[in-house]
Design an enzyme around this catalytic site. Structure first.
Site, mmCIF file in Angstrom:
data_model
loop_
_atom_site.group_PDB
_atom_site.id
_atom_site.type_symbol
_atom_site.label_atom_id
_atom_site.label_comp_id
_atom_site.label_asym_id
_atom_site.label_seq_id
_atom_site.Cartn_x
_atom_site.Cartn_y
_atom_site.Cartn_z
ATOM 1 N N THR A 170 -7.621 16.266 3.447
ATOM 2 C CA THR A 170 -7.481 15.020 4.213
ATOM 3 C C THR A 170 -6.368 15.142 5.245
ATOM 4 O OG1 THR A 170 -8.071 13.858 2.166
ATOM 5 C CG2 THR A 170 -7.277 12.509 3.973
ATOM 6 N N ARG A 196 -2.615 21.607 1.457
ATOM 7 C CA ARG A 196 -1.618 21.251 0.437
ATOM 8 C C ARG A 196 -1.895 22.023 -0.831
ATOM 9 N NH1 ARG A 196 -0.830 14.744 1.144
ATOM 10 N NH2 ARG A 196 -0.442 14.948 3.366
ATOM 11 N N SER A 220 3.750 15.324 2.033
ATOM 12 C CA SER A 220 3.816 13.863 2.073
ATOM 13 C C SER A 220 4.454 13.243 0.831
ATOM 14 C CB SER A 220 2.419 13.302 2.312
ATOM 15 O OG SER A 220 2.482 11.940 2.571
ATOM 16 N N HIS A 221 3.677 12.449 0.110
ATOM 17 C CA HIS A 221 4.210 11.696 -1.028
ATOM 18 C C HIS A 221 4.183 12.502 -2.325
ATOM 19 C CE1 HIS A 221 -0.042 11.338 -0.510
ATOM 20 N NE2 HIS A 221 -0.148 11.164 -1.815
ATOM 21 N N LYS A 263 0.456 21.395 8.239
ATOM 22 C CA LYS A 263 -0.566 20.680 9.001
ATOM 23 C C LYS A 263 -0.400 20.987 10.474
ATOM 24 C CE LYS A 263 -0.294 16.090 9.607
ATOM 25 N NZ LYS A 263 -0.508 14.654 9.465
ATOM 26 N N ASP A 298 7.532 7.151 2.580
ATOM 27 C CA ASP A 298 7.231 8.295 1.717
ATOM 28 C C ASP A 298 7.924 9.575 2.181
ATOM 29 O OD1 ASP A 298 5.691 8.740 3.980
ATOM 30 O OD2 ASP A 298 4.080 9.713 2.861
ATOM 31 N N ASP A 346 7.256 12.152 4.061
ATOM 32 C CA ASP A 346 7.267 12.535 5.469
ATOM 33 C C ASP A 346 7.344 11.343 6.419
ATOM 34 O OD1 ASP A 346 4.691 11.800 4.672
ATOM 35 O OD2 ASP A 346 3.738 13.003 6.239
ATOM 36 N N ASP A 351 5.426 8.634 6.936
ATOM 37 C CA ASP A 351 4.293 7.972 7.593
ATOM 38 C C ASP A 351 3.744 6.787 6.806
ATOM 39 O OD1 ASP A 351 3.201 9.575 5.648
ATOM 40 O OD2 ASP A 351 1.775 10.615 6.960
ATOM 41 N N ARG A 352 4.169 6.635 5.553
ATOM 42 C CA ARG A 352 3.677 5.493 4.772
ATOM 43 C C ARG A 352 4.718 4.384 4.719
ATOM 44 N NH1 ARG A 352 -0.117 7.352 -0.164
ATOM 45 N NH2 ARG A 352 -1.158 9.030 0.938
ATOM 46 N N THR A 381 -11.586 8.240 5.474
ATOM 47 C CA THR A 381 -10.186 8.342 5.071
ATOM 48 C C THR A 381 -9.490 9.494 5.784
ATOM 49 O OG1 THR A 381 -10.650 7.368 2.921
ATOM 50 C CG2 THR A 381 -8.719 8.798 3.068
ATOM 51 N N GLU A 415 -5.680 1.728 3.423
ATOM 52 C CA GLU A 415 -5.249 1.033 2.214
ATOM 53 C C GLU A 415 -4.129 1.787 1.494
ATOM 54 O OE1 GLU A 415 -5.770 2.720 -0.781
ATOM 55 O OE2 GLU A 415 -6.667 4.312 0.438
ATOM 56 N N SER A 416 -3.958 3.069 1.831
ATOM 57 C CA SER A 416 -2.980 3.911 1.147
ATOM 58 C C SER A 416 -1.589 3.783 1.756
ATOM 59 C CB SER A 416 -3.452 5.358 1.226
ATOM 60 O OG SER A 416 -3.693 5.717 2.580
ATOM 61 N N LYS A 424 0.161 7.745 11.296
ATOM 62 C CA LYS A 424 0.638 6.497 10.742
ATOM 63 C C LYS A 424 2.158 6.548 10.736
ATOM 64 C CE LYS A 424 -0.334 7.960 5.952
ATOM 65 N NZ LYS A 424 -1.230 9.129 5.994
ATOM 66 N N ARG A 463 -10.719 8.243 -6.931
ATOM 67 C CA ARG A 463 -10.197 6.964 -6.463
ATOM 68 C C ARG A 463 -11.323 5.937 -6.482
ATOM 69 N NH1 ARG A 463 -5.355 8.773 -4.864
ATOM 70 N NH2 ARG A 463 -5.114 10.370 -3.256
HETATM 71 C C1 VG1 Z 1 -4.626 10.107 0.812
HETATM 72 C C2 VG1 Z 1 -4.956 8.708 1.260
HETATM 73 C C3 VG1 Z 1 -5.336 8.696 2.735
HETATM 74 C C4 VG1 Z 1 -4.205 9.333 3.548
HETATM 75 C C5 VG1 Z 1 -3.887 10.707 3.013
HETATM 76 C C6 VG1 Z 1 -2.692 11.334 3.702
HETATM 77 O O1 VG1 Z 1 -5.764 10.940 0.961
HETATM 78 O O2 VG1 Z 1 -5.997 8.162 0.494
HETATM 79 O O3 VG1 Z 1 -5.594 7.381 3.145
HETATM 80 O O4 VG1 Z 1 -4.572 9.428 4.898
HETATM 81 O O5 VG1 Z 1 -3.587 10.638 1.618
HETATM 82 O O6 VG1 Z 1 -1.569 10.529 3.597
HETATM 83 P P1 VG1 Z 1 -6.722 11.303 -0.273
HETATM 84 O O7 VG1 Z 1 -7.757 12.233 0.307
HETATM 85 O O8 VG1 Z 1 -5.862 11.910 -1.326
HETATM 86 O O9 VG1 Z 1 -7.310 10.005 -0.739
HETATM 87 V V1 VG1 Z 1 -0.033 11.236 3.571
HETATM 88 O O10 VG1 Z 1 1.098 10.084 3.571
HETATM 89 O O11 VG1 Z 1 -0.243 12.264 2.369
HETATM 90 O O12 VG1 Z 1 0.023 12.252 4.965
HETATM 91 CO CO CO Z 2 2.869 10.813 4.132
#
Ligand code: VG1
Ligand code: CO
Length: 543
Positions: free
Chosen positions: A18, A22, A113-114, A126, A277, A279, A281-282, A344, A364-365, A376, A496
């Site tokens: 996504t 990772r 990310s998170h 990325k 989070d 990085d 972006d959340r 997504t 939604e995340s 984001k 999910r």
């Molecule tokens: C998750 C979220 C998605 C978001 C992605 C990256 O992906 O659901 O909405 O864009 O993380 O966010 P997945 O495929 O695990 O549902 V971040 O803050 O990790 O760059």
């Molecule tokens: Co992030």
């Protein structure tokens, strides 16, 4: 300076998900793993000789080592300049802005990310393109294809660059500019938002807590909230980025930011609570006694954006990822602007933003953002909320209630089943897909199914198609269940389940979310056989 050609062998598992590649940090530490992936990115691109590449990361363990490798590979491949944040730090939205602001060819962002960091945690790489956004699937597919064939990478024999000192350095013939990670970004925020008004609100005693979770937003939040907007020192907590995020899980949700949540629900709550989070972006938004779901936050920010100078002329349209609640759709309808539903992942918003079809996007995340960058942006969402609070002179709770009274409330929850056996998860999704044809018209607990499909996105800008983006079950009353597997996890599979129910403006807005969605939760289990197939009685995370 001579360029070294180093022999290597392909890895079979370098498929971007996504949001980039990772894996466990240990996987990235295997000899040539980083080198192969980065060289595969460059082998998939054209026309970057002499151009600028931006590099930055969220400061997690192994960032420093990976960045030095990438600098040498970039130099060997012929980039003219690398822009890198001091100490290797750049938030994801910060990197997006630096790419755009400096007309760079692209950028490499190092983050998972998170996900937790450290030698036993996760790492990620990325690639972002020249609009500042995540590479579209056309590029990530090409990179993956290349990783399966690569037999050499290019590097140079040069010492590490001193990333602690801001200024001009060199790696072989390539210029390495070490920049302050916050300056450009803070200037952009000052253009978009009414800093004077927000400053006045803090001066009048408005209180806030921002939890940076020992991740990358610490320096950004301290500079902007405390130094520029005058929030008292101590407003930003956990503000020093640490390689292991202080042992925590830098995911700003109700589980991992529980301390903030508990504070905001207590009698001593400040007026406003927020977090971001790993990085940056959340975002997590909590008012005194009021958690705002990300789907609601998207809708509320879209409805109120014109309070901020950067959006005073209104918004062109809104986009949301498919599993995000339809709350924003009602706002788009009322504003008379376009509404787009994408798969997504932020990479799907890029074309819509570039084409000027939308101004605000969200997932939604806990992801919200706008056309100011192509990622984001956690702190952006926090600042837009502050701007709206300062302009409306109302509490978060009052603004949320007013929104529901106008548009109705979309009760919304996401249930995650983490670390499910990969095969079990794939079988569950396959069985669900196979059952779709027979579901239409069926009654489940008194709810009639009117839609049952696997979401396919047709990009209205470039005509590309992305299939199998999540199973959607829609009911006659507008309720919805969505099932998909995560594309960011690093161990097993994460299932999910997204659940949503609409309650009109004059309906009941004070139900407990899980209770309001109880029927749908039962139906979801019946349709996907979650318990029997996974052996799990309850989700691992409820948000
Ligand atoms: C998750 C979220 C998605 C978001 C992605 C990256 O992906 O659901 O909405 O864009 O993380 O966010 P997945 O495929 O695990 O549902 V971040 O803050 O990790 O760059
Ligand atoms: Co992030």
């Amino acid at each position: 300076m001579s360029i070294l050609t180093v022999d290597t062998k392909p890895f079979t598992d370098q498929k971007p998900g996504t949001s980039g590649l990772r894996k466990r940090t240990a996987a990235f530490m295997v000899e040539n793993y980083v080198e192969n992936f980065v060289q595969s990115i460059f082998d998939s691109l054209d026309g970057f000789k002499g151009k600028t590449l931006v590099i930055g990361g969220d400061g997690r363990y192994f960032n420093d080592v990976a960045i030095q490798k990438i600098i040498r590979i970039a130099a060997a491949n012929g980039f003219g300049t690398v822009l890198v944040g001091q100490n290797g730090l750049l938030s994801t939205p910060g990197a997006s802005h630096v790419i755009r602001h400096h007309n760079a060819f692209g950028g490499i962002i190092l983050s998972a990310s998170h996900n937790p960091g450290g030698p036993d945690g996760d790492f990620g790489i990325k690639y972002n393109v020249s609009n500042g956004g995540p590479a579209p699937e056309k590029i990530t597919d090409a990179v993956f294809a290349r990783t399966k064939e690569i037999d050499r990478y290019l590097t140079i024999d040069a010492p590490d660059v001193d990333l602690a000192s801001i200024g001009t350095h060199h790696s072989g013939p390539m210029v390495v500019e070490v920049i302050d990670p916050v300056t450009d970004y803070a200037a952009l925020m000052a253009e978009l938002f009414d800093f004077e008004r927000i400053r006045a609100m803090f001066a009048n005693g408005f209180t806030m807590r921002f939890d940076a979770m020992h991740a990358v937003t610490g320096p950004y939040a301290k500079r902007i909230l405390e130094e520029q907007l005058g929030a008292p020192e101590g407003t930003v907590i956990n503000g020093t980025p640490l390689p292991d995020f202080g042992g925590g899980h830098p995911d700003p949700n109700l589980v991992h930011a529980k301390d903030l949540y508990d504070l905001m629900m207590s009698a001593d709550a400040p007026d406003f609570g927020a977090a971001s989070d790993g990085d940056g972006d959340r975002n997590l938004i909590i008012g005194k006694g009021r958690f705002v779901t990300p789907s609601d936050s998207l809708a509320i920010l879209a409805a109120n954006a014109s309070y901020a100078p950067g959006y005073s002329e209104g918004i062109a349209g809104i986009a949301r990822s498919m599993p995000t609640s339809a709350a924003a759709d009602r706002v788009a309808e009322k504003l008379g602007v376009g509404m787009y539903e994408t798969p997504t992942g932020w990479k799907f918003f890029g074309n819509l933003l570039d084409a000027g079809k939308v101004t605000i996007c969200g997932e939604e995340s806990a992801g919200t953002g706008s056309n100011h960058v192509r990622e984001k942006d956690g702190l952006w969402a926090v600042l837009l909320w502050l701007n709206v609070l300062a302009a409306r002179e109302q509490s978060v709770d009052a603004i949320v209630r007013d929104h529901w009274a106008t548009y109705g409330r979309n009760y919304y929850t996401r249930h995650d089943y983490e670390e499910v056996d990969l095969e079990v998860a794939n079988e569950l999704m396959d069985a669900l897909r196979e059952s779709l044809a027979g579901l239409q018209g069926q009654m489940q607990h008194g709810h009639e199914i009117v839609l049952a499909d696997d979401f396919t996105y047709n990009d209205p800008v470039d005509g590309s198609t992305s299939a199998k983006q999540g199973v959607r079950i829609g009911f006659a009353d507008g309720s919805r269940i969505v099932f998909r597997l995560s594309g960011t996890g690093t161990v097993g599979a994460t299932l999910r389940v997204y659940l949503e129910r609409y309650e009109p403006p004059h309906g009941q807005h004070d139900l407990d979310t899980q209770a309001a969605l109880a029927d749908l939760i039962t139906i979801a289990d019946a349709l996907a056989e979650i318990r029997s197939r996974t052996g799990r009685d309850t989700p691992s995370v409820i948000t």
